[in-house]
Design a protein around this motif. Structure first.
Motif, PDB file in Angstrom:
ATOM      1  N   VAL A 303      23.513  19.566 -40.610  1.00  0.00           N
ATOM      2  CA  VAL A 303      24.247  19.980 -39.516  1.00  0.00           C
ATOM      3  C   VAL A 303      25.333  18.606 -39.246  1.00  0.00           C
ATOM      4  N   VAL A 304      24.580  17.393 -39.291  1.00  0.00           N
ATOM      5  CA  VAL A 304      25.517  16.199 -39.181  1.00  0.00           C
ATOM      6  C   VAL A 304      26.283  16.059 -40.007  1.00  0.00           C
ATOM      7  N   LEU A 305      25.805  16.191 -41.299  1.00  0.00           N
ATOM      8  CA  LEU A 305      26.869  15.639 -42.526  1.00  0.00           C
ATOM      9  C   LEU A 305      27.845  16.633 -42.700  1.00  0.00           C
ATOM     10  N   ALA A 306      27.748  17.955 -42.288  1.00  0.00           N
ATOM     11  CA  ALA A 306      28.985  19.000 -42.257  1.00  0.00           C
ATOM     12  C   ALA A 306      29.868  18.409 -41.379  1.00  0.00           C
ATOM     13  N   GLU A 307      29.427  18.261 -40.000  1.00  0.00           N
ATOM     14  CA  GLU A 307      30.394  17.895 -39.035  1.00  0.00           C
ATOM     15  C   GLU A 307      30.955  16.817 -39.517  1.00  0.00           C
ATOM     16  N   ALA A 308      30.468  15.647 -40.042  1.00  0.00           N
ATOM     17  CA  ALA A 308      31.315  14.298 -40.637  1.00  0.00           C
ATOM     18  C   ALA A 308      32.196  14.540 -41.773  1.00  0.00           C
ATOM     19  N   LEU A 309      31.738  15.385 -42.614  1.00  0.00           N
ATOM     20  CA  LEU A 309      32.614  15.936 -43.716  1.00  0.00           C
ATOM     21  C   LEU A 309      33.916  16.626 -43.176  1.00  0.00           C
ATOM     22  N   ARG A 310      33.725  17.350 -41.993  1.00  0.00           N
ATOM     23  CA  ARG A 310      34.801  18.104 -41.611  1.00  0.00           C
ATOM     24  C   ARG A 310      35.888  16.968 -40.827  1.00  0.00           C
ATOM     25  N   ALA A 311      35.306  16.127 -40.459  1.00  0.00           N
ATOM     26  CA  ALA A 311      35.966  14.832 -39.573  1.00  0.00           C
ATOM     27  C   ALA A 311      36.593  14.086 -40.396  1.00  0.00           C
ATOM     28  N   GLY A 312      35.883  13.544 -41.452  1.00  0.00           N
ATOM     29  CA  GLY A 312      36.315  12.427 -42.209  1.00  0.00           C
ATOM     30  C   GLY A 312      36.649  12.639 -43.802  1.00  0.00           C
ATOM     31  N   GLY A 313      36.268  13.919 -44.255  1.00  0.00           N
ATOM     32  CA  GLY A 313      36.492  14.232 -45.595  1.00  0.00           C
ATOM     33  C   GLY A 313      35.828  13.682 -46.423  1.00  0.00           C
ATOM     34  N   THR A 314      35.893  13.936 -47.531  1.00  0.00           N
ATOM     35  CA  THR A 314      35.082  13.588 -48.660  1.00  0.00           C
ATOM     36  C   THR A 314      35.098  12.128 -49.321  1.00  0.00           C
ATOM     37  N   ASP A 315      36.402  11.313 -48.875  1.00  0.00           N
ATOM     38  CA  ASP A 315      36.638   9.816 -49.179  1.00  0.00           C
ATOM     39  C   ASP A 315      35.199   9.404 -48.599  1.00  0.00           C
ATOM     40  N   ARG A 316      34.573   8.500 -49.355  1.00  0.00           N
ATOM     41  CA  ARG A 316      33.461   7.828 -49.015  1.00  0.00           C
ATOM     42  C   ARG A 316      33.665   7.021 -47.524  1.00  0.00           C
ATOM     43  N   ALA A 317      34.584   6.010 -47.717  1.00  0.00           N
ATOM     44  CA  ALA A 317      34.921   5.013 -46.841  1.00  0.00           C
ATOM     45  C   ALA A 317      35.149   5.808 -45.329  1.00  0.00           C
ATOM     46  N   ALA A 318      35.898   6.990 -45.509  1.00  0.00           N
ATOM     47  CA  ALA A 318      36.349   7.671 -44.555  1.00  0.00           C
ATOM     48  C   ALA A 318      35.295   8.420 -43.688  1.00  0.00           C
ATOM     49  N   LEU A 319      34.062   8.897 -44.589  1.00  0.00           N
ATOM     50  CA  LEU A 319      33.092   9.721 -44.226  1.00  0.00           C
ATOM     51  C   LEU A 319      32.115   8.630 -43.441  1.00  0.00           C
ATOM     52  N   ALA A 320      32.021   7.305 -43.746  1.00  0.00           N
ATOM     53  CA  ALA A 320      31.362   6.420 -43.301  1.00  0.00           C
ATOM     54  C   ALA A 320      31.812   6.136 -41.839  1.00  0.00           C
ATOM     55  N   ALA A 321      33.000   6.081 -41.933  1.00  0.00           N
ATOM     56  CA  ALA A 321      33.765   5.633 -40.506  1.00  0.00           C
ATOM     57  C   ALA A 321      33.702   6.480 -39.463  1.00  0.00           C
ATOM     58  N   SER A 322      33.314   7.910 -40.014  1.00  0.00           N
ATOM     59  CA  SER A 322      33.049   9.042 -38.830  1.00  0.00           C
ATOM     60  C   SER A 322      31.764   8.933 -38.394  1.00  0.00           C
ATOM     61  N   TRP A 323      30.837   8.177 -38.552  1.00  0.00           N
ATOM     62  CA  TRP A 323      29.557   8.273 -38.012  1.00  0.00           C
ATOM     63  C   TRP A 323      29.628   8.085 -36.671  1.00  0.00           C
ATOM     64  N   PRO A 324      30.230   7.133 -36.041  1.00  0.00           N
ATOM     65  CA  PRO A 324      30.212   6.983 -34.657  1.00  0.00           C
ATOM     66  C   PRO A 324      30.962   7.901 -33.619  1.00  0.00           C
TER      67      PRO A 324
END
Length: 372
Positions: A303-324
């Protein structure tokens, strides 16, 4: 439930070139805690199936690439290297804290986002990182809640049966410090030197009113429980298992009535969310058993990862930046991440905590003794 898992459908199917690949770590063979791994994977797979049924991530399905850690930190670190090389967008999972620490350290070094599902060790990484986030509460918080339960029920002198491990040593330190601050004492029984039957004499010598099982399951936890339960001199001694061994059906199967009235920690709220109630029914059907809190952690991971992927996309750095920036309703409450003092990873600060035990009158029923 079989202790030898068959390949999961999501892991076994051929790779879809359009799929968003997610690496999954779980203990699926011994000496790992196989039942925990099965529940974790069941939750992750159910969450993935539901994300894909609603269109995936911008039309792209999630595809899981599952690796068995077998509770081996070196095997987990090697799996992280392999999965990173295969181009996974992120890493999820793991139950064992020491194994998750090895995975988190390697993921941090490689710049691979890692959402840790179920490991509680405070020092999941040696230094602060933006690459790792965690759903389970830190050990220091949960074990202090557990210590408060013991103190409030009159236990001031507690023994811990322990084995060599960073996880057990850290737990012992949390308990010792908390008890000392409230006028209590924690004494340590080294299970590399004592047989289960010798524990009984040690408890009498130390005048302990409770024995906490900071040891592996089924060995030596099950023999220790049997020895203490069968010693009439220890009829008033409380057994406890803060690490959660009694959560799973294998505990009840092995110990029956002897495994009841042993308080342990689990990470569930007083009431599941509507999403949690629906997921519980699906997980029960999938597992042919009541889902543990670990299964809900697995589901919430997706649930959380899907939300992060929708926000940050699949780029690894952008995905990690979406955690907060993630805020989403999970099975056990609203999930968001922040920085917690002393914790090097992004943390769901208010993950629910309960102290529960199995009811002696009905061993398959859990009694909630405390929430925190």
């Amino acid at each position: 439930m079989s202790t030898t898992p068959s390949p999961s459908p999501s892991a076994a199917r051929p790779t879809d070139p359009a799929a968003v690949r997610i690496g999954v770590l779980a203990p699926l063979t011994r000496p790992g805690w196989v039942e925990a791994g099965q529940h974790l994977l069941a939750g992750i797979e159910l969450g993935t199936r539901e994300v894909n049924a609603t269109g995936g991530i911008a039309g792209r399905p999630l595809e899981l690439v599952v690796r068995d850690t077998a509770a081996d930190p070196e095997k987990a670190a090697a799996a992280v290297d392999e999965l990173a090389g295969q181009g996974v967008a992120a890493l999820v999972g793991e139950y064992h804290s020491v194994v998750a620490r090895a995975a988190a350290t390697r993921a941090d070094a490689l710049g691979l986002p890692y959402l840790c599902s179920s490991a509680v060790l405070d020092a999941l990484t040696e230094q602060p990182t933006e690459w790792v986030a965690r759903l389970s509460p830190p050990q220091s918080r949960g074990w202090r809640v557990y210590a408060d339960h013991l103190l409030d029920t009159g236990h001031r002198r507690v023994a811990v049966a322990t084995q060599p491990s960073v996880y057990w040593a850290t737990g012992t330190r949390v308990l010792r410090d908390h008890f000392a601050a409230h006028g209590g004492t924690v004494v340590e029984l080294d299970m590399t030197e004592l047989a289960p039957t010798a524990v009984c004499d040690a408890l009498l010598d130390q005048r302990a009113t409770a024995l906490l099982l900071l040891v592996g399951h089924p060995e030596p936890a099950v023999p220790i429980v049997r020895a203490v339960r069968r010693d009439p001199r220890l009829a008033g001694v409380l057994l406890g298992a803060p690490a959660g061994q009694p959560e799973f059906a294998a505990w009840a199967t092995a110990l029956g009535a002897d495994g009841t009235a042993i308080p342990f920690l689990r990470y569930l709220p007083e009431r599941l969310s509507p999403l949690g109630t629906r997921a519980e029914a699906d997980l029960r059907a999938r597992l042919a058993d009541a889902p543990s809190f670990v299964a809900f952690e697995g589901y919430d991971t997706i649930v959380v990862l899907a939300e992060a992927l929708r926000a940050g996309g699949t780029d690894r750095a952008a995905l990690a930046a979406s955690w907060p920036h993630v805020e989403v309703e999970g099975t056990r409450g609203r999930i968001s991440f922040s920085r917690t003092p002393g914790i090097g990873v992004r943390q769901w600060t208010w993950a629910p905590i309960q102290v529960v035990d199995r009811d002696p009158a009905e061993p398959d029923r859990f009694r909630v003794l405390r929430t925190g």
